[in-house]
Design a protein around this motif. Sequence first.
Motif, PDB file in Angstrom:
ATOM      1  N   THR A 162       2.598 -29.410 -21.598  1.00  0.00           N
ATOM      2  CA  THR A 162       2.077 -29.205 -22.967  1.00  0.00           C
ATOM      3  C   THR A 162       1.671 -30.633 -23.345  1.00  0.00           C
ATOM      4  O   THR A 162       0.703 -31.015 -23.814  1.00  0.00           O
ATOM      5  N   LYS A 163       2.789 -31.393 -23.197  1.00  0.00           N
ATOM      6  CA  LYS A 163       2.817 -32.879 -23.661  1.00  0.00           C
ATOM      7  C   LYS A 163       1.822 -33.729 -22.795  1.00  0.00           C
ATOM      8  O   LYS A 163       0.721 -34.205 -23.216  1.00  0.00           O
ATOM      9  N   VAL A 164       1.710 -33.261 -21.539  1.00  0.00           N
ATOM     10  CA  VAL A 164       0.863 -33.988 -20.642  1.00  0.00           C
ATOM     11  C   VAL A 164      -0.463 -33.994 -20.858  1.00  0.00           C
ATOM     12  O   VAL A 164      -1.404 -34.674 -21.076  1.00  0.00           O
ATOM     13  N   ILE A 165      -0.853 -32.430 -21.237  1.00  0.00           N
ATOM     14  CA  ILE A 165      -2.256 -32.119 -21.565  1.00  0.00           C
ATOM     15  C   ILE A 165      -2.576 -32.618 -22.822  1.00  0.00           C
ATOM     16  O   ILE A 165      -3.792 -33.377 -22.856  1.00  0.00           O
ATOM     17  N   ASN A 166      -1.757 -32.650 -23.861  1.00  0.00           N
ATOM     18  CA  ASN A 166      -1.999 -33.269 -25.019  1.00  0.00           C
ATOM     19  C   ASN A 166      -2.339 -34.835 -25.199  1.00  0.00           C
ATOM     20  O   ASN A 166      -3.213 -35.444 -25.330  1.00  0.00           O
ATOM     21  N   GLU A 167      -1.363 -35.291 -24.203  1.00  0.00           N
ATOM     22  CA  GLU A 167      -1.284 -36.964 -24.412  1.00  0.00           C
ATOM     23  C   GLU A 167      -2.620 -37.508 -23.263  1.00  0.00           C
ATOM     24  O   GLU A 167      -2.945 -38.697 -23.837  1.00  0.00           O
ATOM     25  N   LEU A 168      -2.599 -36.923 -22.375  1.00  0.00           N
ATOM     26  CA  LEU A 168      -3.971 -37.362 -21.487  1.00  0.00           C
ATOM     27  C   LEU A 168      -4.896 -36.892 -21.691  1.00  0.00           C
ATOM     28  O   LEU A 168      -6.233 -37.144 -21.125  1.00  0.00           O
ATOM     29  N   GLY A 169      -5.071 -36.042 -22.979  1.00  0.00           N
ATOM     30  CA  GLY A 169      -6.515 -35.145 -23.038  1.00  0.00           C
ATOM     31  C   GLY A 169      -6.953 -34.468 -22.043  1.00  0.00           C
ATOM     32  O   GLY A 169      -8.106 -34.578 -21.791  1.00  0.00           O
ATOM     33  N   LEU A 170      -6.233 -33.779 -21.256  1.00  0.00           N
ATOM     34  CA  LEU A 170      -6.474 -33.259 -19.846  1.00  0.00           C
ATOM     35  C   LEU A 170      -7.437 -32.028 -20.209  1.00  0.00           C
ATOM     36  O   LEU A 170      -7.127 -31.182 -21.254  1.00  0.00           O
ATOM     37  N   VAL A 171      -8.583 -31.772 -19.521  1.00  0.00           N
ATOM     38  CA  VAL A 171      -9.412 -30.445 -20.018  1.00  0.00           C
ATOM     39  C   VAL A 171      -9.098 -29.587 -18.732  1.00  0.00           C
ATOM     40  O   VAL A 171      -9.794 -29.992 -17.450  1.00  0.00           O
ATOM     41  N   LEU A 172      -8.552 -28.513 -18.851  1.00  0.00           N
ATOM     42  CA  LEU A 172      -8.035 -27.864 -17.543  1.00  0.00           C
ATOM     43  C   LEU A 172      -9.223 -26.997 -16.988  1.00  0.00           C
ATOM     44  O   LEU A 172      -9.309 -26.591 -15.974  1.00  0.00           O
ATOM     45  N   SER A 173     -10.286 -26.891 -18.018  1.00  0.00           N
ATOM     46  CA  SER A 173     -11.327 -26.059 -17.385  1.00  0.00           C
ATOM     47  C   SER A 173     -12.369 -27.012 -16.370  1.00  0.00           C
ATOM     48  O   SER A 173     -13.138 -26.639 -15.723  1.00  0.00           O
ATOM     49  N   THR A 174     -11.999 -28.495 -16.374  1.00  0.00           N
ATOM     50  CA  THR A 174     -12.440 -29.063 -15.174  1.00  0.00           C
ATOM     51  C   THR A 174     -11.864 -29.301 -13.978  1.00  0.00           C
ATOM     52  O   THR A 174     -10.543 -29.316 -14.239  1.00  0.00           O
ATOM     53  N   GLN A 175     -12.353 -29.773 -13.049  1.00  0.00           N
ATOM     54  CA  GLN A 175     -11.580 -30.070 -11.644  1.00  0.00           C
ATOM     55  C   GLN A 175     -10.783 -31.209 -11.774  1.00  0.00           C
ATOM     56  O   GLN A 175      -9.806 -30.938 -11.379  1.00  0.00           O
TER      57      GLN A 175
END
Length: 192
Positions: A162-175
Amino acid sequence: MAKEDPDNELGHFSLGKACLDAGMPKDAIAPLARAIELKATLSKAYQLLGEAHDRAGQRAKAIDVLTRGVKIADAQGDRMPRDAMAKMLRDWGAPVPEFKSASAGGSTAGDTGSVSATGFHCTRCGRPTGQLAKPPFKGEIGSKIYDHICQSCWREWIGMGTKVINELGLVLSTQSGQQAYDQYMLEFLQLE
Ligand SMILES: [Zn+2]
C-alpha cells in the motif's frame, strides 16, 4: 524510492540489493546500512550488508554486522537469514552466537529448516506453519506466493504494498504500474 521517500526502509534495501546483484558491493553498503538504521529488525538487510562488506574486502566489518544480524534474526524467529548468516560466520572461522530460539525439532546451526507435515515452510521467514488458505490471486505469481509465503509475511507485504503504491504513485490498471508493483512484491517476499 530511496530518494523520494527516504524514511522507507524498502527503498534503501532494494537499492542496496540491486548494487550487490550488479557486482557493486561498495555501493551497496550505505543503502543497506540506512535500511537497518530505519528498521533494526530487518534481518535480511544484515545478511546482505555482511555480504557487501565481505565482497568489498572488509571482512572484520562483515563479521561485526553478521554477528549482530544472527542475534536479531534469531530473536525474531527469522530462521532462513539467521542460518545463512551463521553459515558465513562459520565458513570464515568466526564465532557464531548461540541461538536462543531453539526450534521444535532441536535443530542445530547446520539445519536448513524443518518441514511441516504438509511440506510447507515459508521461504522468507522459515516458519513451517501459516500457509495461506488459497493463492492470493490467479496466475503464476499467485501460486508461487501460495507455495512459499506464510500468512504473516503476506500481511507484511500488504502493508508495504500500500505504501509502495501511494509513494510511487503506481497505477495498477496500467501494465507498467502492475510490473513495478510485482517487482517490489517479489523482492520484498524474496521470491526472485
Ligand atoms: Zn513467512
